[in-house]
Design a protein around this motif. Sequence first.
Motif, PDB file in Angstrom:
ATOM      1  N   UNK A  86      -7.196 -47.697 -36.430  1.00 41.10           N
ATOM      2  CA  UNK A  86      -7.115 -46.624 -35.445  1.00 41.10           C
ATOM      3  C   UNK A  86      -8.456 -45.932 -35.259  1.00 41.10           C
ATOM      4  N   UNK A  87      -9.171 -45.705 -36.348  1.00 42.00           N
ATOM      5  CA  UNK A  87     -10.465 -45.031 -36.245  1.00 42.00           C
ATOM      6  C   UNK A  87     -11.468 -45.911 -35.502  1.00 42.00           C
ATOM      7  N   UNK A  88     -11.413 -47.227 -35.715  1.00 41.82           N
ATOM      8  CA  UNK A  88     -12.300 -48.133 -34.993  1.00 41.82           C
ATOM      9  C   UNK A  88     -12.057 -48.041 -33.496  1.00 41.82           C
ATOM     10  N   UNK A  89     -10.793 -48.025 -33.103  1.00 39.36           N
ATOM     11  CA  UNK A  89     -10.476 -47.922 -31.677  1.00 39.36           C
ATOM     12  C   UNK A  89     -10.965 -46.586 -31.110  1.00 39.36           C
ATOM     13  N   UNK A  90     -10.641 -45.495 -31.800  1.00 40.77           N
ATOM     14  CA  UNK A  90     -11.033 -44.169 -31.303  1.00 40.77           C
ATOM     15  C   UNK A  90     -12.551 -44.028 -31.223  1.00 40.77           C
ATOM     16  N   UNK A  91     -13.260 -44.546 -32.210  1.00 40.41           N
ATOM     17  CA  UNK A  91     -14.718 -44.449 -32.226  1.00 40.41           C
ATOM     18  C   UNK A  91     -15.363 -45.253 -31.115  1.00 40.41           C
ATOM     19  N   UNK A  92     -14.623 -46.204 -30.572  1.00 41.00           N
ATOM     20  CA  UNK A  92     -15.141 -47.025 -29.483  1.00 41.00           C
ATOM     21  C   UNK A  92     -14.613 -46.590 -28.127  1.00 41.00           C
ATOM     22  N   UNK A  93     -14.076 -45.370 -28.066  1.00 46.86           N
ATOM     23  CA  UNK A  93     -13.701 -44.793 -26.791  1.00 46.86           C
ATOM     24  C   UNK A  93     -12.332 -45.183 -26.268  1.00 46.86           C
ATOM     25  N   UNK A  94     -11.510 -45.827 -27.091  1.00 45.53           N
ATOM     26  CA  UNK A  94     -10.162 -46.196 -26.665  1.00 45.53           C
ATOM     27  C   UNK A  94      -9.237 -44.999 -26.876  1.00 45.53           C
ATOM     28  N   UNK A  95      -8.546 -44.578 -25.830  1.00 46.92           N
ATOM     29  CA  UNK A  95      -7.531 -43.530 -25.990  1.00 46.92           C
ATOM     30  C   UNK A  95      -6.332 -44.112 -26.741  1.00 46.92           C
ATOM     31  N   UNK A  96      -5.788 -43.338 -27.664  1.00 44.32           N
ATOM     32  CA  UNK A  96      -4.636 -43.777 -28.440  1.00 44.32           C
ATOM     33  C   UNK A  96      -3.413 -42.957 -28.040  1.00 44.32           C
ATOM     34  N   UNK A  97      -2.293 -43.645 -27.893  1.00 41.00           N
ATOM     35  CA  UNK A  97      -1.028 -42.991 -27.581  1.00 41.00           C
ATOM     36  C   UNK A  97       0.051 -43.512 -28.512  1.00 41.00           C
ATOM     37  N   UNK A  98       1.009 -42.667 -28.814  1.00 39.50           N
ATOM     38  CA  UNK A  98       2.138 -43.065 -29.648  1.00 39.50           C
ATOM     39  C   UNK A  98       3.423 -42.839 -28.865  1.00 39.50           C
ATOM     40  N   UNK A  99       4.220 -43.879 -28.742  1.00 38.56           N
ATOM     41  CA  UNK A  99       5.536 -43.792 -28.105  1.00 38.56           C
ATOM     42  C   UNK A  99       6.561 -44.260 -29.129  1.00 38.56           C
ATOM     43  N   UNK A 100       7.449 -43.374 -29.510  1.00 39.57           N
ATOM     44  CA  UNK A 100       8.420 -43.684 -30.564  1.00 39.57           C
ATOM     45  C   UNK A 100       9.707 -42.920 -30.328  1.00 39.57           C
ATOM     46  N   UNK A 101      10.803 -43.468 -30.824  1.00 40.04           N
ATOM     47  CA  UNK A 101      12.086 -42.768 -30.745  1.00 40.04           C
ATOM     48  C   UNK A 101      12.204 -41.698 -31.829  1.00 40.04           C
ATOM     49  N   UNK A 102      11.270 -41.689 -32.766  1.00 39.72           N
ATOM     50  CA  UNK A 102      11.256 -40.655 -33.799  1.00 39.72           C
ATOM     51  C   UNK A 102      10.737 -39.351 -33.192  1.00 39.72           C
ATOM     52  N   UNK A 103      10.888 -38.259 -33.919  1.00 39.27           N
ATOM     53  CA  UNK A 103      10.377 -36.979 -33.436  1.00 39.27           C
ATOM     54  C   UNK A 103       8.867 -36.924 -33.617  1.00 39.27           C
ATOM     55  N   UNK A 104       8.209 -36.073 -32.836  1.00 41.03           N
ATOM     56  CA  UNK A 104       6.757 -35.943 -32.983  1.00 41.03           C
ATOM     57  C   UNK A 104       6.398 -35.383 -34.351  1.00 41.03           C
ATOM     58  N   UNK A 105       7.212 -34.484 -34.869  1.00 39.74           N
ATOM     59  CA  UNK A 105       6.937 -33.921 -36.192  1.00 39.74           C
ATOM     60  C   UNK A 105       6.978 -35.013 -37.259  1.00 39.74           C
ATOM     61  N   UNK A 106       8.007 -35.860 -37.212  1.00 43.60           N
ATOM     62  CA  UNK A 106       8.084 -36.967 -38.169  1.00 43.60           C
ATOM     63  C   UNK A 106       6.899 -37.912 -38.003  1.00 43.60           C
ATOM     64  N   UNK A 107       6.558 -38.206 -36.748  1.00 43.29           N
ATOM     65  CA  UNK A 107       5.457 -39.132 -36.481  1.00 43.29           C
ATOM     66  C   UNK A 107       4.145 -38.588 -37.040  1.00 43.29           C
ATOM     67  N   UNK A 108       3.881 -37.334 -36.792  1.00 41.03           N
ATOM     68  CA  UNK A 108       2.636 -36.745 -37.292  1.00 41.03           C
ATOM     69  C   UNK A 108       2.589 -36.730 -38.816  1.00 41.03           C
ATOM     70  N   UNK A 109       3.738 -36.497 -39.443  1.00 41.73           N
ATOM     71  CA  UNK A 109       3.758 -36.486 -40.911  1.00 41.73           C
ATOM     72  C   UNK A 109       3.478 -37.882 -41.461  1.00 41.73           C
ATOM     73  N   UNK A 110       4.065 -38.906 -40.831  1.00 38.20           N
ATOM     74  CA  UNK A 110       3.815 -40.277 -41.284  1.00 38.20           C
ATOM     75  C   UNK A 110       2.361 -40.678 -41.080  1.00 38.20           C
ATOM     76  N   UNK A 111       1.791 -40.268 -39.959  1.00 36.88           N
ATOM     77  CA  UNK A 111       0.418 -40.660 -39.648  1.00 36.88           C
ATOM     78  C   UNK A 111      -0.605 -39.907 -40.485  1.00 36.88           C
ATOM     79  N   UNK A 112      -0.247 -38.717 -40.950  1.00 31.33           N
ATOM     80  CA  UNK A 112      -1.181 -37.940 -41.757  1.00 31.33           C
ATOM     81  C   UNK A 112      -2.432 -37.592 -40.969  1.00 31.33           C
ATOM     82  N   UNK A 113      -3.579 -37.749 -41.577  1.00 30.31           N
ATOM     83  CA  UNK A 113      -4.838 -37.401 -40.914  1.00 30.31           C
ATOM     84  C   UNK A 113      -5.077 -38.246 -39.666  1.00 30.31           C
ATOM     85  N   UNK A 114      -4.501 -39.439 -39.617  1.00 35.61           N
ATOM     86  CA  UNK A 114      -4.700 -40.315 -38.453  1.00 35.61           C
ATOM     87  C   UNK A 114      -4.053 -39.757 -37.193  1.00 35.61           C
ATOM     88  N   UNK A 115      -3.126 -38.802 -37.325  1.00 33.68           N
ATOM     89  CA  UNK A 115      -2.492 -38.223 -36.144  1.00 33.68           C
ATOM     90  C   UNK A 115      -3.510 -37.579 -35.220  1.00 33.68           C
TER      91      UNK A 115
END
Length: 213
Positions: free
Chosen positions: A92-121
């Motif tokens: 994920x950091x490689x993509x972001x550092x190269x100017x790629x926008x990152x998006x997350x689409x999931x049936x989970x809640x955003x709060x759960x998603x952010x907790x799972x992703x940790x600093x990568x969120x």
Amino acid sequence: MPYSLAIFDLDGTLADSFPWFLRTINDVADRFNFRRVADDEIEALRHASSREILARLEVPLWKLPAIARHARRLKAEAAAEIPLFAGVETMLRTLANNGVQLALVTSDSEANAREKLGESAALFAHFDCAASLFGKPAKFRRVIRRAGVEPGRVIAIGDEVRDIEAARAVGIACGAVSWGYAAPAALRALAPDHMFAQMDEIADVVCPISLKA
């Protein structure tokens, strides 16, 4: 080709939640009165589509919202048991550092998603969470509009048949990972634009090699 926007699924793609799912599914089945999953059925279900799985387990469609809400609560309670796959943060950091926008689409809640992703969120520019089981095309379209990117420069990366179908429905490229919920053979049968066997292959496809650190 390089992409400007990468839309990721969470469970089975970035987060290793399938072991948790197997430990939990029969408790959910008992609570909502649908058919339990026997050990010898698991592999066959990994080759089935979402609709086929619901039919085999005899899950009424009207129960899906309540099942989804309950599953999100269980995931929140078990967040510490659901790690990211090895290499996710670096990819994920490689993509972001190269100017790629990152998006997350999931049936989970955003709060759960952010907790799972940790600093990568913090690397994600767009979140579209709590999607309905068959609502990913609408979520993809919304994210693409927010990102301001042409569909030809967008790739959706997931681990299920419905991720490929949703990408095709909105006219964007699709990448399928071989380490998630669906069996690799079931994904290959739909001929996704890219099939990923290892995490580091994602950056090789999404980023121009000349820009990678």
